[in-house]
Design an enzyme around this catalytic site. Structure first.
Site, mmCIF file in Angstrom:
data_model
loop_
_atom_site.group_PDB
_atom_site.id
_atom_site.type_symbol
_atom_site.label_atom_id
_atom_site.label_comp_id
_atom_site.label_asym_id
_atom_site.label_seq_id
_atom_site.Cartn_x
_atom_site.Cartn_y
_atom_site.Cartn_z
ATOM 1 N N LYS A 393 0.814 -1.216 0.000
ATOM 2 C CA LYS A 393 0.000 0.000 0.000
ATOM 3 C C LYS A 393 0.850 1.271 0.000
ATOM 4 O O LYS A 393 0.426 2.281 -0.545
ATOM 5 C CB LYS A 393 -0.937 -0.004 1.217
ATOM 6 C CG LYS A 393 -1.949 -1.136 1.199
ATOM 7 C CD LYS A 393 -2.810 -1.102 2.445
ATOM 8 C CE LYS A 393 -3.809 -2.250 2.450
ATOM 9 N NZ LYS A 393 -4.637 -2.261 3.686
ATOM 10 N N CYS A 497 -1.672 0.902 15.576
ATOM 11 C CA CYS A 497 -1.774 -0.387 16.262
ATOM 12 C C CYS A 497 -2.364 -0.230 17.654
ATOM 13 O O CYS A 497 -3.039 -1.128 18.159
ATOM 14 C CB CYS A 497 -0.393 -1.034 16.347
ATOM 15 S SG CYS A 497 0.356 -1.404 14.760
#
Length: 728
Positions: A393, A497
């Site tokens: 990505k 995260c």
């Protein structure tokens, strides 16, 4: 014996007419003619007519009057080089396009030459787009390298296919640069308001220099053996800017053969690199740190254009990576072993740490700079060579880091970068020459890599993404709690995260809801390049659709939506993957939105009757890797710290990215800490004993009889010495 390369003669470019065709609009026709002309080495000038049913074409080859007689060097001072007004506009072998009754534009090529009156001022024409500050810097570098104007224009169009600046404009820029009348910094007056389509320059005030490999490759290459190598694969992936949905670059997927070449390059470089002194490795890493600081704008621009982060978040990404790199520069101490002198009767025992060999890292997309700098600097400083598999990505950051590492003096083959899908990941896990694999990915993907690589006897460490939970007690400070909630839940687009997805209110949640909505509403959602942006777009269209689906499923199950950001509109970027702050209340543990990880600015609000119930909810969540509590009660804080099972705990502070010198949580790294140094090295224990060997007459002395058991046990020290020497 290598095959000799045969150089074929290059045919001169001809002024060929573009192929006829039909087009939906006048703009498409002009683009078609302009692109063809550039490929043939000339520029087409589009003249507007009084009636908008016709396009008059003229040709421009650039340069000056070529029939001017040459002069000697002695005459050069007296003879001034003059340009003729019409010398650059020559006969055009084609003309005319019109619009038929159906409204379709068509281009008709005619025989013969047609003289057209040239434009009086080419700068006034919209087709002659100005160079950006980036391109001026490239023009300066290529001019100093001796490239001709047409070669420069051709290379500029590789990174900006829509560039239609004429050679005359290019000549003017080159002349001013040579004379010192123009610098890159004061070129702002010529800069366009917005970046043209296909340009790698970001809109706004970001002025990051293009990586040098973009001047040579139309697609993102591999980095193998210290060289950028274009992949032979026909499979490609378009890297889109999440804010404007335009192609930033094209990624070529690595083939299995190219991966093997990368492994071979790393294996070849390992013996000399492991013997390189630690101080020399440290100097290279310090130089890399200096270069990263120099090109901070370039790295942040790549993160924003490929991942959609705000510039502030992008800079934070690089800064966190620099902290990991700085810690890696001190790897000499963690590599030191232990020494025990005279363990028994002159026996010395010591342990040393040695590198493993070829190591590999598989990157996650949400923090391309941090994760890459968590992995390879520690491994390289410990004496290993490394293969980095970038995220599909946002691979641009890893390529810039490779370029900077090469500039810092990292030997060829020590760092290699490949791209690809699950096939390449599986090949890395299966390759016998790869001794260790580090993976940052989803929990399911990390478990797959762990199981596949460990079967081959490799070391594996994983940093599996998760989410954070927060417990809010009734006695918590309102302002401090709300500020933390808004910051960790909605900033970074909720893609961290440790992003906060769930808050559990002990008691009633309604007293908190109105203030939470009030603070979240003022956050600005826009492209990451805008200076006042708080929330940028999510990374992909698929992630946006999945977020909307999870929110809708919660509503259908009875949850309350008190703030909806799914249909937010950004005025200038309506095609972007934007999601505004979204708050869902009355969420229960059986809802899909709670069970699945949400990669977006969505906050789930739950209620619990007691602190124990809230802790139980967090401990049973399979995605939780961090938890925090807001309270003014020391008793509640102590109970929370004791009973919570999350790897990272915060008390009146949210969970954030851990520092590189602190190893944290059972779910992984950061890999830059002491855990990383231990992972990338193996312990070798050495025992040595140097006794005085008998010489002369002493060598003929007969051996004494072996001691009896009674004699041995009479001296405990002697017994232990014999046992150690015998290896018992």
């Amino acid at each position: 014996m290598m095959d000799s390369q045969i150089s074929l003669p290059v045919e001169p470019l001809q002024m060929l007419p573009p192929p006829p065709g039909e087009f939906a609009s006048r703009d498409q026709l002009i683009e078609h003619v302009g692109n063809f002309a550039i490929s043939q080495g000339y520029v087409v000038i589009i003249k507007k007519t009084k009636k908008d049913k016709q396009v008059v074409l003229a040709c421009d080859r650039g340069g000056v009057n070529r029939t001017r007689p040459k002069t000697s060097e002695t005459d050069s001072v007296e003879f001034n080089r003059k340009r003729k007004t019409a010398s650059r506009h020559i006969n055009c072998p084609f003309e005319l396009s019109g619009k038929n009754d159906d409204g379709v534009w068509y281009l008709t090529v005619k025989d013969g030459a047609h003289n057209h009156e040239p434009l009086k001022d080419i700068k006034e024409h919209p087709a002659a787009r100005r160079f950006t500050e980036n391109e001026v810097l490239q023009i300066k570098e290529m001019t100093e390298a001796g490239l001709k104007p047409r070669q420069i224009l051709k290379r500029l169009r590789q990174s900006n296919p829509e560039l239609l600046s004429t050679p005359k404009h290019l000549y003017n820029v080159k002349t001013k640069l040579r004379q010192g009348n123009l610098t890159v910094r004061n070129y702002k007056s010529f800069r366009p308001q917005k970046a043209s389509v296909g340009s790698s320059q970001l809109p706004g005030d970001v002025s990051a220099t293009e990586p040098s490999w973009r001047q040579r490759f139309t697609r993102i290459p591999n980095f193998i053996g210290g060289q950028f190598v274009e992949s032979q694969s026909t499979a490609t992936v378009d890297i889109l800017n999440p804010a404007i949905q335009r192609v930033v670059s094209v990624l070529s997927l690595t083939t299995i053969e190219e991966l093997k070449a990368a492994v071979s390059a790393a294996k070849w470089a390992f013996p000399s690199w492991r013997n390189t002194p630690v101080t020399s490795r440290k100097h290279i890493m310090l130089k890399l740190r200096e270069l990263i600081q120099r090109d901070m704008d370039k790295l942040a621009a790549a993160i924003t254009s490929e991942g959609g982060k705000t510039l502030k978040a992008a800079y934070s990404d690089v800064y966190y990576g620099l902290e990991a790199l700085e810690y890696a520069c001190g790897m000499a101490t963690p590599q030191m072993g232990k020494f025990v002198s005279n363990e028994c009767n002159g026996l010395d025992v010591y342990s040393i740490r040695e590198p493993l060999g070829v190591c590999a890292g598989i990157c996650l997309a949400n923090f391309p700079a941090i994760i890459a700098l968590w992995m390879f600097p520690v491994a390289v400083m410990c004496g290993n060579t490394f293969i980095l598999k970038s995220s599909m990505k946002d691979p641009g950051v890893s390529m810039i880091l490779a370029e900077l590492a090469s500039e810092a003096g990292l030997p060829n083959g020590v760092l290699n970068i490949v791209h690809g899908t699950d096939e390449i990941v599986s090949a890395i896990c299966d390759d016998d020459d790869v001794r260790a694999v580090t993976v940052a990915a989803s929990k399911a993907y990390g478990m797959h890599v762990h199981s596949r690589a460990s079967v081959k006897g490799k070391r594996v460490q994983s940093y599996t993404e998760g989410r954070s939970h927060m417990i809010v007690m009734p006695d918590a400070n309102i302002d401090a709690t709300i500020n933390s909630l808004v910051y960790v839940a909605f900033r970074s687009e909720g893609e961290r995260c440790f992003a906060l997805n769930t808050v559990i209110f002990v008691g009633e949640s309604k007293p908190w809801e109105s203030k939470l909505v009030e603070r979240a509403k003022v956050l600005n959602v826009n492209a990451g390049t805008e200076p006042d942006t708080d929330i940028g777009p999510v990374m992909t269209k698929q992630e946006k659709d999945n977020i909307c689906k999870l929110v809708q499923s919660a509503i259908e199950r009875g949850a309350r939506l008190i703030l909806d950001g799914r249909n937010i509109l950004v005025s200038e970027n309506q095609q972007g993957n934007f999601i505004g702050p979204t708050i869902v209340c009355d969420v229960t543990v059986d809802m899909e939105c709670f069970r699945e990880k949400i990669y977006g600015p969505v906050l789930l609000c739950m209620q619990a009757k007691s602190l124990e119930e809230a802790i139980t909810i967090i401990n049973e969540c399979r995605h939780c890797n961090g938890a925090s509590i807001y309270t003014t009660s020391g008793v509640s804080a102590k109970k929370f710290q004791t009973l919570i099972e999350a790897g990272q705990v915060g008390i009146n502070v949210p969970v954030s990215v851990p520092m590189p010198f602190i190893s944290s949580c059972d779910l992984g790294g950061p890999f830059a800490g002491q855990t990383g140094a231990d992972f990338y090295t193996k312990i070798k224990t050495v025992r040595q004993q140097w006794n005085e060997f008998p010489i002369g007459d002493e060598a003929n002395v007969p051996m004494l009889a072996s001691p009896t058991l009674e004699q041995m046990f009479s001296s405990e020290e002697g017994l232990m010495s014999d046992l150690r020497i015998e290896g018992i």
